[in-house]
Write a protein that holds these residues in place. Structure first.
Motif, PDB file in Angstrom:
ATOM      1  N   ASN A  32       0.684  -1.281  -0.037  1.00  0.00           N
ATOM      2  CA  ASN A  32       0.136   0.027   0.154  1.00  0.00           C
ATOM      3  C   ASN A  32       0.880   1.255   0.108  1.00  0.00           C
ATOM      4  O   ASN A  32       0.766   2.120  -0.861  1.00  0.00           O
ATOM      5  CB  ASN A  32      -0.916   0.053   1.333  1.00  0.00           C
ATOM      6  CG  ASN A  32      -1.859   1.202   1.244  1.00  0.00           C
ATOM      7  OD1 ASN A  32      -2.043   1.917   0.309  1.00  0.00           O
ATOM      8  ND2 ASN A  32      -2.351   1.566   2.516  1.00  0.00           N
ATOM      9  N   SER A  53      -0.311   4.071  -2.650  1.00  0.00           N
ATOM     10  CA  SER A  53      -0.481   3.595  -4.029  1.00  0.00           C
ATOM     11  C   SER A  53      -1.314   4.547  -4.789  1.00  0.00           C
ATOM     12  O   SER A  53      -1.493   4.238  -5.981  1.00  0.00           O
ATOM     13  CB  SER A  53      -1.338   2.235  -3.943  1.00  0.00           C
ATOM     14  OG  SER A  53      -2.550   2.340  -3.102  1.00  0.00           O
ATOM     15  N   ASN A  73       4.040   2.416 -10.448  1.00  0.00           N
ATOM     16  CA  ASN A  73       3.302   1.133  -9.785  1.00  0.00           C
ATOM     17  C   ASN A  73       3.587   0.041 -10.866  1.00  0.00           C
ATOM     18  O   ASN A  73       3.658  -1.117 -10.606  1.00  0.00           O
ATOM     19  CB  ASN A  73       1.933   1.362  -9.805  1.00  0.00           C
ATOM     20  CG  ASN A  73       1.816   2.131  -8.410  1.00  0.00           C
ATOM     21  OD1 ASN A  73       2.292   2.011  -7.367  1.00  0.00           O
ATOM     22  ND2 ASN A  73       0.412   2.980  -8.588  1.00  0.00           N
ATOM     23  N   ASN A  76       6.863  -1.186 -10.175  1.00  0.00           N
ATOM     24  CA  ASN A  76       7.230  -1.489  -8.684  1.00  0.00           C
ATOM     25  C   ASN A  76       8.356  -1.001  -8.052  1.00  0.00           C
ATOM     26  O   ASN A  76       9.152  -1.688  -7.291  1.00  0.00           O
ATOM     27  CB  ASN A  76       7.151  -3.158  -8.671  1.00  0.00           C
ATOM     28  CG  ASN A  76       6.162  -4.018  -9.376  1.00  0.00           C
ATOM     29  OD1 ASN A  76       4.822  -3.382  -8.995  1.00  0.00           O
ATOM     30  ND2 ASN A  76       6.445  -4.989 -10.035  1.00  0.00           N
TER      31      ASN A  76
END
Length: 115
Positions: A32, A53, A73, A76
């Protein structure tokens, strides 16, 4: 569990810039919040910046206006862009990733600001 690998630290002169990266692998679906702490010699680990996030950010007062945290995202990966660096920014910088029930840490990367 999430594995985190930091990179981008080094030696820089006062007023210079560095960009730290934190690449996550493993149980990335659970992440998160990602962020950074730092630990200077003889001091406790201190909060630097965090990003959710959804892209919400928060910064320590000491770095506001100089540091920017971002997150890709799809890759990552979290980043910490550090500008106008000062000698007091010298520390080992640790990336972390938090899910609802765990916090994982990277191994740390050294940032030294010195002329």
């Amino acid at each position: 569990q999430v594995q985190l690998v930091e990179s981008g630290g080094g030696l820089v002169q006062p007023g210079g810039s560095l960009r730290l990266s934190c690449a996550a692998s493993g149980s990335i679906f659970s992440i998160n919040v990602m962020g950074w702490y730092r630990q200077a010699p003889g001091k406790e680990r201190a909060f630097v910046a965090t990003i959710t996030s959804g892209g919400s950010t928060n910064y320590a007062d000491s770095v506001k206006g100089r540091f920017t945290i971002s997150r890709d995202n799809a890759q990552n990966t979290a980043y910490l862009q550090m500008n106008s660096l000062k000698p007091e920014d010298t520390a080992v910088y640790y990336c972390y990733a938090a899910s609802w029930n765990t916090v994982d840490w990277g191994q740390g990367t050294q940032v030294t600001v010195s002329s």
